[in-house]
Motif scaffolding. Structure first.
Motif, PDB file in Angstrom:
ATOM      1  N   VAL A 218      35.746  44.319  35.607  1.00 54.49           N
ATOM      2  CA  VAL A 218      35.256  45.754  35.983  1.00 54.49           C
ATOM      3  C   VAL A 218      34.686  46.198  34.650  1.00 54.49           C
ATOM      4  O   VAL A 218      33.792  47.104  34.872  1.00 54.49           O
ATOM      5  CB  VAL A 218      36.418  46.297  36.527  1.00 54.49           C
ATOM      6  N   GLU A 219      35.350  46.437  33.745  1.00 55.64           N
ATOM      7  CA  GLU A 219      34.890  47.026  32.391  1.00 55.64           C
ATOM      8  C   GLU A 219      33.538  46.596  31.995  1.00 55.64           C
ATOM      9  O   GLU A 219      32.812  47.401  31.562  1.00 55.64           O
ATOM     10  CB  GLU A 219      36.047  46.808  31.301  1.00 55.64           C
ATOM     11  N   VAL A 220      33.226  45.259  32.131  1.00 51.69           N
ATOM     12  CA  VAL A 220      31.951  44.725  31.864  1.00 51.69           C
ATOM     13  C   VAL A 220      31.058  44.937  32.774  1.00 51.69           C
ATOM     14  O   VAL A 220      29.754  45.164  32.432  1.00 51.69           O
ATOM     15  CB  VAL A 220      32.186  43.364  31.115  1.00 51.69           C
ATOM     16  N   PHE A 221      31.081  44.456  34.072  1.00 52.69           N
ATOM     17  CA  PHE A 221      30.170  44.716  34.978  1.00 52.69           C
ATOM     18  C   PHE A 221      30.345  45.687  35.864  1.00 52.69           C
ATOM     19  O   PHE A 221      29.588  45.963  36.795  1.00 52.69           O
ATOM     20  CB  PHE A 221      30.332  43.345  35.797  1.00 52.69           C
ATOM     21  N   GLY A 222      31.058  46.710  35.653  1.00 54.22           N
ATOM     22  CA  GLY A 222      31.498  47.867  36.564  1.00 54.22           C
ATOM     23  C   GLY A 222      31.623  47.366  37.927  1.00 54.22           C
ATOM     24  O   GLY A 222      32.311  46.670  38.152  1.00 54.22           O
ATOM     25  N   GLU A 223      31.099  48.268  39.000  1.00 56.68           N
ATOM     26  CA  GLU A 223      31.379  48.015  40.198  1.00 56.68           C
ATOM     27  C   GLU A 223      31.187  46.586  40.704  1.00 56.68           C
ATOM     28  O   GLU A 223      31.898  45.889  41.575  1.00 56.68           O
ATOM     29  CB  GLU A 223      30.783  48.975  41.220  1.00 56.68           C
ATOM     30  N   LYS A 224      30.215  45.946  40.121  1.00 58.21           N
ATOM     31  CA  LYS A 224      29.942  44.595  40.543  1.00 58.21           C
ATOM     32  C   LYS A 224      30.679  43.603  39.892  1.00 58.21           C
ATOM     33  O   LYS A 224      30.958  42.439  40.285  1.00 58.21           O
ATOM     34  CB  LYS A 224      28.577  44.326  39.945  1.00 58.21           C
ATOM     35  N   GLY A 225      31.896  43.929  39.098  1.00 58.51           N
ATOM     36  CA  GLY A 225      32.783  43.291  38.845  1.00 58.51           C
ATOM     37  C   GLY A 225      34.154  43.300  39.580  1.00 58.51           C
ATOM     38  O   GLY A 225      35.112  42.602  39.446  1.00 58.51           O
ATOM     39  N   ARG A 226      33.974  44.058  40.678  1.00 60.18           N
ATOM     40  CA  ARG A 226      34.890  43.752  41.525  1.00 60.18           C
ATOM     41  C   ARG A 226      35.164  42.462  42.418  1.00 60.18           C
ATOM     42  O   ARG A 226      33.910  42.293  43.081  1.00 60.18           O
ATOM     43  CB  ARG A 226      35.182  45.269  42.346  1.00 60.18           C
ATOM     44  N   HIS A 227      36.038  41.879  42.707  1.00 60.60           N
ATOM     45  CA  HIS A 227      36.116  40.743  43.102  1.00 60.60           C
ATOM     46  C   HIS A 227      37.433  40.250  44.028  1.00 60.60           C
ATOM     47  O   HIS A 227      38.326  40.885  44.009  1.00 60.60           O
ATOM     48  CB  HIS A 227      36.042  39.482  42.049  1.00 60.60           C
ATOM     49  N   ALA A 228      37.124  39.101  44.882  1.00 59.34           N
ATOM     50  CA  ALA A 228      38.201  38.430  45.580  1.00 59.34           C
ATOM     51  C   ALA A 228      38.920  37.699  44.520  1.00 59.34           C
ATOM     52  O   ALA A 228      38.515  37.250  43.416  1.00 59.34           O
ATOM     53  CB  ALA A 228      37.623  37.858  46.633  1.00 59.34           C
ATOM     54  N   ARG A 229      40.181  37.279  44.678  1.00 59.10           N
ATOM     55  CA  ARG A 229      40.833  36.694  43.661  1.00 59.10           C
ATOM     56  C   ARG A 229      42.150  36.024  44.280  1.00 59.10           C
ATOM     57  O   ARG A 229      42.822  36.333  45.083  1.00 59.10           O
ATOM     58  CB  ARG A 229      41.496  37.647  43.046  1.00 59.10           C
ATOM     59  N   SER A 230      42.480  34.810  43.909  1.00 60.48           N
ATOM     60  CA  SER A 230      43.832  34.267  43.917  1.00 60.48           C
ATOM     61  C   SER A 230      44.475  34.108  42.596  1.00 60.48           C
ATOM     62  O   SER A 230      44.062  34.341  41.424  1.00 60.48           O
ATOM     63  CB  SER A 230      43.599  32.853  44.512  1.00 60.48           C
ATOM     64  N   ALA A 231      45.746  34.189  42.548  1.00 59.64           N
ATOM     65  CA  ALA A 231      46.785  33.959  41.424  1.00 59.64           C
ATOM     66  C   ALA A 231      47.902  33.271  41.984  1.00 59.64           C
ATOM     67  O   ALA A 231      48.610  33.687  42.558  1.00 59.64           O
ATOM     68  CB  ALA A 231      46.875  35.422  40.956  1.00 59.64           C
ATOM     69  N   VAL A 232      48.016  32.557  41.178  1.00 57.01           N
ATOM     70  CA  VAL A 232      49.398  31.395  41.183  1.00 57.01           C
ATOM     71  C   VAL A 232      50.084  30.895  40.073  1.00 57.01           C
ATOM     72  O   VAL A 232      49.297  30.853  39.193  1.00 57.01           O
ATOM     73  CB  VAL A 232      48.831  30.108  42.057  1.00 57.01           C
ATOM     74  N   ALA A 233      51.116  30.448  40.292  1.00 56.98           N
ATOM     75  CA  ALA A 233      52.021  30.248  39.443  1.00 56.98           C
ATOM     76  C   ALA A 233      51.901  28.445  39.275  1.00 56.98           C
ATOM     77  O   ALA A 233      52.090  27.937  40.184  1.00 56.98           O
ATOM     78  CB  ALA A 233      53.550  30.501  39.341  1.00 56.98           C
ATOM     79  N   CYS A 234      52.095  28.094  37.867  1.00 58.10           N
ATOM     80  CA  CYS A 234      52.174  26.443  37.694  1.00 58.10           C
ATOM     81  C   CYS A 234      53.178  26.143  36.868  1.00 58.10           C
ATOM     82  O   CYS A 234      53.523  27.142  36.126  1.00 58.10           O
ATOM     83  CB  CYS A 234      50.728  26.188  36.916  1.00 58.10           C
TER      84      CYS A 234
END
Length: 153
Positions: free
Chosen positions: A118-134
């Motif tokens: 978001v800092e680099v791409f502004g609003e275009k930087g907002r995204h879907a995401r997954s976050a998992v532990a390994c």
């Protein structure tokens, strides 16, 4: 409106040389109007950011490791596209955190990368995401993140 390269400069970030593949894959693939970037690990030119969240690393250190993954993702985008202004949208990030079984702040770790986008791409930087532990990650790193980007063709 400033470019992503300008924003990187304002943030004091110099993109590293893109990391080479360490096995039988390529660092990125362009298919149609999408750029798929292979998992980027928490590593700098000085070496890997290794450790296990909740065991040998705390949350701020993990967020820093995820931010470095983001810098490495952006370096691959630059290598693939030439100009980061060709990124129309950060579509999705997939985050993997080397963590102790009782460490549950996985999403907060990956925020280190999400916030950078978001800092680099502004609003275009907002995204879907997954976050998992390994229980472990390649090369013993703390974090690995891959990305999908919509691009101008």
């Amino acid at each position: 409106m400033s470019t992503p390269e300008t924003r990187l400069s304002e943030l004091g970030i110099t993109l590293p040389e893109p990391m080479k593949a360490v096995a039988n894959y390529v660092p990125f693939v362009i298919s149609g109007n999408q750029l798929f970037v292979s998992g980027q690990v928490s590593a700098t030119a000085e070496g890997r950011i290794s450790g296990r969240l909740g065991e040998t690393m705390d949350l701020p250190a993990g967020q820093n490791a995820a931010r470095q993954c983001g810098i490495n993702l952006i370096a691959q985008c630059k290598a693939a596209l030439g100009e980061l202004s060709r990124v129309k949208r950060v579509v999705k990030l997939g985050g993997f955190v080397n963590s102790h079984p009782l460490f549950t702040d996985i999403p907060q770790v990956i925020n280190g990368c999400s916030d950078l986008m978001v800092e680099v791409f502004g609003e275009k930087g907002r995204h879907a995401r997954s976050a998992v532990a390994c229980p472990t990650l390649p090369l013993g790193v703390a974090v690995e993140i891959d990305g999908i980007f919509e691009i101008e063709v």
